[in-house]
Design an enzyme around this catalytic site. Structure first.
Site, short mmCIF file in Angstrom:
data_model
loop_
_atom_site.label_atom_id
_atom_site.label_comp_id
_atom_site.label_asym_id
_atom_site.label_seq_id
_atom_site.Cartn_x
_atom_site.Cartn_y
_atom_site.Cartn_z
N GLY A 12 0.83 -1.21 0.00
CA GLY A 12 0.00 0.00 0.00
C GLY A 12 0.86 1.26 0.00
N ASP A 35 1.54 -8.96 1.38
CA ASP A 35 0.32 -8.27 0.95
C ASP A 35 -0.54 -9.27 0.22
OD1 ASP A 35 -1.60 -6.30 -0.19
OD2 ASP A 35 -0.13 -4.85 0.49
N ARG A 37 -1.62 -8.82 -2.69
CA ARG A 37 -1.26 -8.75 -4.12
C ARG A 37 0.20 -8.31 -4.24
NH1 ARG A 37 -1.10 -3.10 -4.74
NH2 ARG A 37 -2.20 -2.14 -3.00
N TYR A 143 -14.84 3.26 8.68
CA TYR A 143 -13.39 3.27 8.90
C TYR A 143 -13.06 3.89 10.26
CZ TYR A 143 -8.56 4.88 7.92
OH TYR A 143 -7.20 5.15 7.96
C1 AKB Z 1 -8.43 8.48 4.52
O1 AKB Z 1 -8.66 9.54 3.92
O2 AKB Z 1 -9.28 7.59 4.69
C2 AKB Z 1 -7.05 8.26 5.11
C3 AKB Z 1 -6.99 8.70 6.55
C4 AKB Z 1 -7.07 10.12 6.89
O3 AKB Z 1 -6.86 7.87 7.41
N1 AKB Z 1 -6.08 8.97 4.35
#
Ligand code: AKB
Length: 320
Positions: A12, A35, A37, A143
């Site tokens: 990454g 990874d 890939r 996230y």
């Molecule tokens: C995202 O934009 O998801 C990442 C982060 C700020 O963790 N770059």
């Protein structure tokens, strides 16, 4: 070092440069990249590489055993924009991989772990300016929820089981060697590619969307520094705020215009704008500075010059 280093998610954006840096410091054979890939040629050819799915605990254990690994950097994750499109897949990847590594560390098989967190742990109810280390955290993205939960588990494994886990809340990371995948801050990389190719860029964030950002070299330095610091200096075992600069698309565009006079920016905000709006505009990272001596080197001017040169060179070589 007692054993080898394993990087999971080595292909990454951050993983690639981190692997190369750690190989430079510890020797190519000492750093195993992995990874799901293949990655950049330089990474694949400079030391050991294994195809590894970060959710496959049996395979992780096998690689750790085969290479006698003592330190793991878990860089695999689904970022903010992509995770909104596949919430369960993101949760599964981001959480299961962390539990596998924390449990392996708890059993004493490895003795040090790096796990990246993000400014995404903050939400709309967090103070926006100079966001403190300890504050309200009500993330609104999949996230962000996974990173906030991960932070709690890191702290828990440290307190309960003595796991030496260290973490940083990365801001948007800007680099030209490997493209990022699926983040809200990715516009700040795309803009350089488009500026050089077409002298114009259509931003998916609004002109005044201010976000904390950092050049890759500073992010790598912070990662290496926190891992090399004596354990007693790491007083925060959830994750450290980390900051270098903050800017909006409009500010970045005017810095680029100093180099490319006819550069034009336009704005067409999409779903990523509301993610950006929920995140801090700037970060207070005094704890990282006091505890383990964090100091950034790149400001907006230096970042812009370095990116334009780096992206320019990359585009030239890919054309030839
Ligand atoms: C995202 O934009 O998801 C990442 C982060 C700020 O963790 N770059």
């Amino acid at each position: 070092m007692a054993g080898r280093i394993l990087i999971i998610g080595a292909c990454g954006q951050i993983g690639t440069e981190l692997t190369l840096k750690l190989r430079e410091i510890h020797g190519n054979d000492q750093v195993v990249a992995s990874d799901i890939r293949d990655g950049a040629k330089e990474l694949m050819e400079s030391g050991p590489f294994e195809i590894l799915n970060a959710t496959d605990e049996t395979h992780i254990r096998q690689i750790i055993n085969d290479y006698r690994v003592s330190e793991v950097y878990l860089m695999a994750a689904m970022l903010s924009a992509t995770a909104e499109k596949a919430p369960m897949k993101a949760w599964h990847l981001n959480m299961d991989s962390l539990f596998h590594i924390l449990n392996i560390a708890k059993e004493g098989i490895i003795n040090k772990v790096f796990w990246p967190s993000s400014i995404a742990v903050f939400g709309p109810t967090t103070p926006k300016e100079r966001t403190p280390q300890t504050t309200v955290m009500e993330p609104t993205t999949v996230y962000g929820i996974s990173k906030q939960t991960g932070e709690r588990w890191c702290e828990y494994y440290h307190r309960k089981f003595g796991v030496d886990v260290r973490s940083i809340r990365y801001p948007g990371i800007i680099s030209y060697k490997t493209l990022p995948g699926g983040g809200t801050t990715d516009y700040a990389i795309e803009i350089f590619h488009e500026a050089i190719k077409n002298s114009s860029y259509k931003s998916f964030l609004a002109e005044d969307a201010a976000l904390p950002m950092m050049y890759m070299d500073d992010a790598i330095k912070a990662t290496v520094d926190i891992m090399q610091a004596p354990a007693e200096k790491i007083k925060i075992r959830s994750s450290y705020n980390l900051s270098a600069m903050s800017f909006t698309p409009e500010i970045l565009a005017s810095e680029i215009k100093k180099h490319i006079e006819n550069f034009e920016i336009s704005y067409e905000p999409d779903f990523r704008q509301s993610i950006a709006e929920s995140w801090p505009s700037s970060i207070n990272d005094s704890a990282a500075r006091e505890d383990w001596g964090w100091k950034h080197e790149f400001d907006l001017e230096k970042l812009t010059g370095t990116m334009l040169e780096g992206v320019g060179e990359t585009l030239k070589t890919t054309k030839n």
